[in-house]
Design an enzyme around this catalytic site. Structure first.
Site, PDB file in Angstrom:
ATOM      1  N   GLU A  58       4.445  -8.702  25.905  1.00 35.50           N
ATOM      2  CA  GLU A  58       4.482  -8.061  24.588  1.00 35.50           C
ATOM      3  C   GLU A  58       3.691  -6.759  24.561  1.00 35.50           C
ATOM      4  OE1 GLU A  58       6.464  -8.583  22.331  1.00 35.50           O
ATOM      5  OE2 GLU A  58       7.239 -10.531  22.960  1.00 35.50           O
ATOM      6  N   TYR A  62       2.416  -7.002  14.814  1.00 37.82           N
ATOM      7  CA  TYR A  62       3.623  -7.368  15.565  1.00 37.82           C
ATOM      8  C   TYR A  62       3.296  -8.326  16.703  1.00 37.82           C
ATOM      9  CZ  TYR A  62       6.950  -7.639  19.185  1.00 37.82           C
ATOM     10  OH  TYR A  62       7.757  -8.178  20.131  1.00 37.82           O
ATOM     11  N   ASP A  85       9.076  -5.427  14.488  1.00 33.34           N
ATOM     12  CA  ASP A  85       9.015  -4.206  15.289  1.00 33.34           C
ATOM     13  C   ASP A  85      10.124  -3.258  14.814  1.00 33.34           C
ATOM     14  OD1 ASP A  85      11.290  -5.415  16.164  1.00 33.34           O
ATOM     15  OD2 ASP A  85      11.018  -4.830  18.246  1.00 33.34           O
TER      16      ASP A  85
END
Length: 368
Positions: free
Chosen positions: A47, A130, A148
């Site tokens: 991520e 996020y 996102d």
DNA sequence: CACCCGTGGCA
DNA sequence: TTGCCAAGGGT
């Protein structure tokens, strides 16, 4: 439930939307290295790497990174220079330093286990709204939004939301929407499916609406406004900065490199000596020689320009004139100022613009 | 909130 | 060629 959430609930058949989206994702999702398991550490690394970075770019970096640092334990014990070297070329290097710091914190404070509560996760360096939602949902199955750019694009079209997605507060609108829509059965797939749909079908330009699994739920498709959404105000143009850099060689064929400060642009990366050119009354050659003497107590002779490099950042442009030169005398090496030969330079992480100067290194001096 | 922070690909 | 775009966060 807020008023806005009530509206959203009445806009789409929520149950049917989830089912269509999840069925599509189950069938069509890409096989990606970070989808082989749900190791929270690997989810986390992926991520961070995926922030503002395309999947195809991330794949080789991810594979090398988890191979070199397979666990929280391994990364927490690594030297920062090694971590930055593994990140070299990926950009946004504060991601690497923040990840490294946060992994150390997890190692010490949470016994090496990635926390699974919103507060603890969001408290980690480099983990914003996020990424917190992404880790919680993908690694732990917690139904938190992970909004996102993809999610904002997809949902702006599905729900016909005309707020400017360039504005920070707009993200909250989409988080509210996700809280209405998200599958509590499979939050991981739901969040990933929205992003995958944005990457594969509901793309910024020329989306493949005819292949879209949730076209029947899409208000923008109905209204013919798909290409007008999302609304996003334009960013301003980058400023151009003129730089002069020099590849210096001493009598032993070694070259001078400098470590950038630990904050700001390209923090803690190495570079060839360089300076911003503000005025053009004196030659860049002369300015470089004075700069090297004043800042590094290095006596040098700058020679010919050997190449020009343009480097485009998100917010500025470097135009670098690169010179060759001779290092006549250096008072002392320091932590951030080193003389190395071609063989020794490999471990030092450089930004891409300075990697391009490496090919102008002198041939390694023959031994014996 | 506005600005800073990388890089590569593509229309 | 130029501008836009990408699974954002820090300050």
């Amino acid at each position: 439930m807020t008023e806005r959430q009530e509206i959203i609930k009445n806009q789409v058949n929520v149950e049917q939307f989830r089912e269509d989206l999840l069925n599509w994702f189950t069938e069509e999702q890409r096989e990606l290295p970070w989808r082989q398991d749900q190791d929270p550490y690997k989810v986390w690394v992926s991520e961070i790497m995926l922030q503002q970075t395309k999947v195809d770019t991330v794949i080789p970096y991810f594979n090398r990174f988890v191979s070199q640092f397979p666990t929280i334990e391994a990364l927490s014990k690594a030297e920062e220079e090694k971590v930055l070297k593994a990140w070299e070329g990926l950009g946004y290097y504060s991601r690497a330093r923040n990840l490294h710091a946060a992994v150390k914190e997890v190692h010490e404070k949470y016994g090496g286990k990635v926390p699974n509560t919103p507060k603890e996760i969001a408290g980690l360096k480099g983990v914003g709204p996020y990424t917190a939602g992404a880790i919680l949902s993908i690694a732990y199955g917690v139904p938190e939004p992970a909004v996102d750019g993809n999610v904002m694009r997809v949902l702006s079209r599905i729900l016909s939301i005309w707020e400017d997605i360039a504005k920070p507060k707009t993200r909250k609108t989409f988080e509210e929407a996700v809280r209405v829509l998200i599958s509590h059965e499979n939050p991981s797939y739901f969040n990933q499916a929205l992003m995958e749909l944005g990457a594969l079908i509901c793309t910024p330009t020329s989306p493949s609406c005819l292949l879209c699994p949730v076209r029947e739920h899409c208000h923008a498709f109905d209204e013919g406004t798909v290409t007008e959404l999302p609304v996003k105000t334009k960013s301003k143009k980058q400023k151009t900065v003129q730089l002069a850099a020099v590849v210096l060689t001493d009598e032993n064929g070694r070259t001078l490199i400098h470590k950038r400060p630990n904050t700001g642009l390209l923090a803690n990366l190495w570079e060839f000596p360089n300076m911003e050119i503000v005025q053009v009354l004196r030659s860049e050659k002369t300015q470089l020689e004075e700069k090297l003497l004043e800042d590094y107590q290095a006596k040098v002779e700058v020679g010919e320009m050997i190449t020009r490099i343009e480097h485009v950042f998100s917010h500025l442009i470097w135009n670098i004139n690169v010179y060759s030169g001779k290092l006549i005398d250096l008072k002392e090496e320091k932590e951030d100022l080193r003389r190395v030969n071609a063989e020794e330079i490999e471990p030092f992480p450089f930004p891409v613009s300075h990697q391009k100067m490496l090919k102008f290194l002198p041939e390694q001096v023959k031994k014996g």
